[in-house]
Design an enzyme around this catalytic site. Structure first.
Site, short mmCIF file in Angstrom:
data_model
loop_
_atom_site.label_atom_id
_atom_site.label_comp_id
_atom_site.label_asym_id
_atom_site.label_seq_id
_atom_site.Cartn_x
_atom_site.Cartn_y
_atom_site.Cartn_z
N ASN A 101 0.83 -1.21 0.00
CA ASN A 101 0.00 0.00 0.00
C ASN A 101 0.86 1.26 0.00
O ASN A 101 1.98 1.26 0.51
CB ASN A 101 -0.93 0.00 1.21
CG ASN A 101 -1.94 -1.12 1.13
OD1 ASN A 101 -2.08 -1.73 0.07
ND2 ASN A 101 -2.60 -1.40 2.22
N VAL A 102 0.28 2.30 -0.54
CA VAL A 102 1.00 3.56 -0.69
C VAL A 102 0.32 4.64 0.14
O VAL A 102 0.59 5.82 -0.02
CB VAL A 102 1.04 3.97 -2.19
CG1 VAL A 102 1.83 2.96 -3.01
CG2 VAL A 102 -0.37 4.12 -2.78
N HIS A 118 5.91 -0.42 -2.52
CA HIS A 118 5.49 0.30 -3.72
C HIS A 118 5.48 1.82 -3.53
O HIS A 118 4.83 2.53 -4.28
CB HIS A 118 4.10 -0.20 -4.16
CG HIS A 118 4.14 -1.62 -4.67
ND1 HIS A 118 3.02 -2.40 -4.81
CD2 HIS A 118 5.17 -2.39 -5.06
CE1 HIS A 118 3.37 -3.59 -5.29
NE2 HIS A 118 4.67 -3.61 -5.44
N CYS A 126 10.78 14.50 -8.64
CA CYS A 126 11.15 15.19 -9.88
C CYS A 126 11.57 14.16 -10.93
O CYS A 126 12.39 13.29 -10.66
CB CYS A 126 12.29 16.17 -9.60
SG CYS A 126 12.91 16.97 -11.10
N CYS A 146 8.28 20.68 -10.97
CA CYS A 146 9.30 20.90 -9.95
C CYS A 146 9.57 22.40 -9.79
O CYS A 146 9.80 23.10 -10.78
CB CYS A 146 10.57 20.16 -10.37
SG CYS A 146 11.93 20.39 -9.23
N CYS A 149 13.38 23.08 -11.06
CA CYS A 149 13.84 22.98 -12.45
C CYS A 149 12.71 23.00 -13.48
O CYS A 149 12.97 23.00 -14.68
CB CYS A 149 14.69 21.72 -12.63
SG CYS A 149 13.72 20.21 -12.57
N SER A 188 -4.19 -9.45 -3.52
CA SER A 188 -4.63 -10.38 -4.55
C SER A 188 -3.53 -11.37 -4.90
O SER A 188 -3.78 -12.35 -5.60
CB SER A 188 -5.05 -9.60 -5.80
OG SER A 188 -4.00 -8.76 -6.21
N ALA A 227 -10.67 -7.94 6.67
CA ALA A 227 -9.49 -7.76 7.52
C ALA A 227 -9.86 -7.10 8.84
O ALA A 227 -9.33 -7.47 9.89
CB ALA A 227 -8.45 -6.93 6.77
P1 NAD Z 1 -5.59 -5.52 -5.25
O1 NAD Z 1 -6.47 -4.36 -5.45
O2 NAD Z 1 -5.06 -6.22 -6.42
O3 NAD Z 1 -6.34 -6.64 -4.38
C1 NAD Z 1 -6.99 -6.39 -3.19
C2 NAD Z 1 -7.24 -7.71 -2.46
O4 NAD Z 1 -7.87 -7.41 -1.21
C3 NAD Z 1 -8.16 -8.69 -3.18
O5 NAD Z 1 -7.61 -9.98 -3.13
C4 NAD Z 1 -9.47 -8.62 -2.40
O6 NAD Z 1 -10.15 -9.87 -2.38
C5 NAD Z 1 -8.97 -8.27 -1.02
N1 NAD Z 1 -9.90 -7.53 -0.18
C6 NAD Z 1 -10.78 -6.55 -0.55
N2 NAD Z 1 -11.41 -6.05 0.53
C7 NAD Z 1 -10.94 -6.73 1.61
C8 NAD Z 1 -11.21 -6.66 3.01
N3 NAD Z 1 -12.10 -5.79 3.51
N4 NAD Z 1 -10.54 -7.51 3.84
C9 NAD Z 1 -9.64 -8.40 3.35
N5 NAD Z 1 -9.34 -8.50 2.02
C10 NAD Z 1 -10.00 -7.68 1.16
O7 NAD Z 1 -4.42 -5.00 -4.32
P2 NAD Z 1 -2.94 -5.48 -4.04
O8 NAD Z 1 -2.84 -6.96 -4.01
O9 NAD Z 1 -2.50 -4.70 -2.89
O10 NAD Z 1 -2.03 -5.04 -5.27
C11 NAD Z 1 -2.23 -4.11 -6.24
C12 NAD Z 1 -1.42 -2.85 -6.20
O11 NAD Z 1 -2.33 -1.85 -5.90
C13 NAD Z 1 -0.34 -2.69 -5.21
O12 NAD Z 1 0.78 -2.50 -5.95
C14 NAD Z 1 -0.61 -1.39 -4.44
O13 NAD Z 1 0.50 -0.55 -4.56
C15 NAD Z 1 -1.74 -0.78 -5.17
N6 NAD Z 1 -2.85 -0.21 -4.39
C16 NAD Z 1 -2.65 0.37 -3.18
C17 NAD Z 1 -3.73 0.89 -2.48
C18 NAD Z 1 -3.50 1.53 -1.13
O14 NAD Z 1 -2.42 2.03 -0.87
N7 NAD Z 1 -4.49 1.49 -0.25
C19 NAD Z 1 -4.99 0.83 -3.01
C20 NAD Z 1 -5.16 0.24 -4.27
C21 NAD Z 1 -4.08 -0.29 -4.94
#
Ligand code: NAD
Length: 249
Positions: A101-102, A118, A126, A146, A149, A188, A227
């Site tokens: 997550n970001v 990530h 920049c 930026c 620059c 996922s 979760a």
């Molecule tokens: P993804 O979107 O591909 O998958 C999300 C997963 O979470 C799925 O398997 C889904 O079934 C599960 N899920 C959904 N709601 C849930 C809950 N309430 N409890 C438990 N599980 C739940 O995300 P990913 O696998 O993190 O990868 C994709 C990319 O997306 C990453 O590179 C990430 O950087 C980026 N991303 C980040 C964010 C964030 O920072 N919050 C949000 C979206 C995507």
């Protein structure tokens, strides 16, 4: 879960790694990429979070990031994030969070030393010299440039097709390969190399996800629920099995 708790009861201390993905933040209101809310306007994330999309249409990509940054800036961590902090506070648990997550929600909940595989959506980088800074406020114009620059700024995140920071990845791999227990939460498990980390754990593993993933078959325990509901129960079970928390503190 009993099998896992038996193992915990027999342990003096526990090294836990939580490998988290977008699902843990979904209940805070941050859309996942592959869930029902995964679309922005008519675009899929995979079409926007790429260097090619930024090259062709930085304004479109920045409009999406501006929308996501503004949304994420208003949301709060949920009980899922907070349970990991509760576990980490136990004197005989060492817990590391490795996240895809970001959104900074783990840090906001109180987790220390989070490995952000990530990057971070609030980082502005920049495109000319790579210097970066954190800014939680909205960007002043889209696309932002930026101040030093004039080159385009980009979000400090890893886009599809880009390499991960090597030192973060190797530290994450090291931690997972020394873990007694791996929690794979809300990911996922299809985005590599992050997904590959889950297979490195020599200990037990629990997947928390409301849907099946390619990791499900390899996990020692699969908990098919949200979760924010599953993690408080897992954390309480582990803390009790390890000998409570208050008495030890
Ligand atoms: P993804 O979107 O591909 O998958 C999300 C997963 O979470 C799925 O398997 C889904 O079934 C599960 N899920 C959904 N709601 C849930 C809950 N309430 N409890 C438990 N599980 C739940 O995300 P990913 O696998 O993190 O990868 C994709 C990319 O997306 C990453 O590179 C990430 O950087 C980026 N991303 C980040 C964010 C964030 O920072 N919050 C949000 C979206 C995507």
């Amino acid at each position: 879960m009993e099998h896992i708790l038996d193992f915990v009861r027999g342990s003096d201390s526990l090294k836990i790694v939580a490998l988290t993905g977008a699902g843990i933040s979904a209940e805070s209101g941050v859309p996942t990429f592959r869930g029902e809310d995964g679309l922005w306007e008519t675009h899929r994330a995979e079409e926007l979070a790429t260097p090619e999309a930024f090259e062709v249409n930085p304004t479109l990509v920045w409009r999406w990031y501006d929308w996501r940054r503004n949304l994420i800036a208003t949301v709060e961590p949920n009980p899922g994030h907070r349970s990991l902090v509760d576990l980490a506070r136990h004197p005989r648990i060492s817990l590391n969070v490795v996240t895809q997550n970001v959104d900074s929600l783990h840090q906001l909940a109180g987790s220390d030393d989070v490995i952000e595989l990530h990057g971070n959506i609030f980082e502005l980088r920049c495109t000319r010299d790579g210097t970066s800074r954190l800014q939680r406020e909205s960007v002043k114009k889209v696309p932002p440039t930026c101040e030093d620059c004039g080159a385009l700024l980009r979000p400090g995140v890893v886009w599809f097709g880009e390499a991960l920071d090597n030192s973060r990845l190797s530290r994450a791999a090291e931690l997972v390969s020394e873990a007694d227990l791996l929690l794979v939460i809300g990911t996922s498990a299809v985005v590599y190399p992050a997904a590959g980390l889950a297979t490195l754990c020599p200990g037990l593993s629990i997947e928390v996800n409301n849907a099946a993933t390619p990791f499900s078959n390899a996990a020692d325990l699969v908990i098919r629920s949200k979760a924010s509901e599953a993690l408080p129960a897992i954390a309480a079970g582990i803390i009790t099995a390890l000998g409570g928390s208050d008495a030890d503190r």
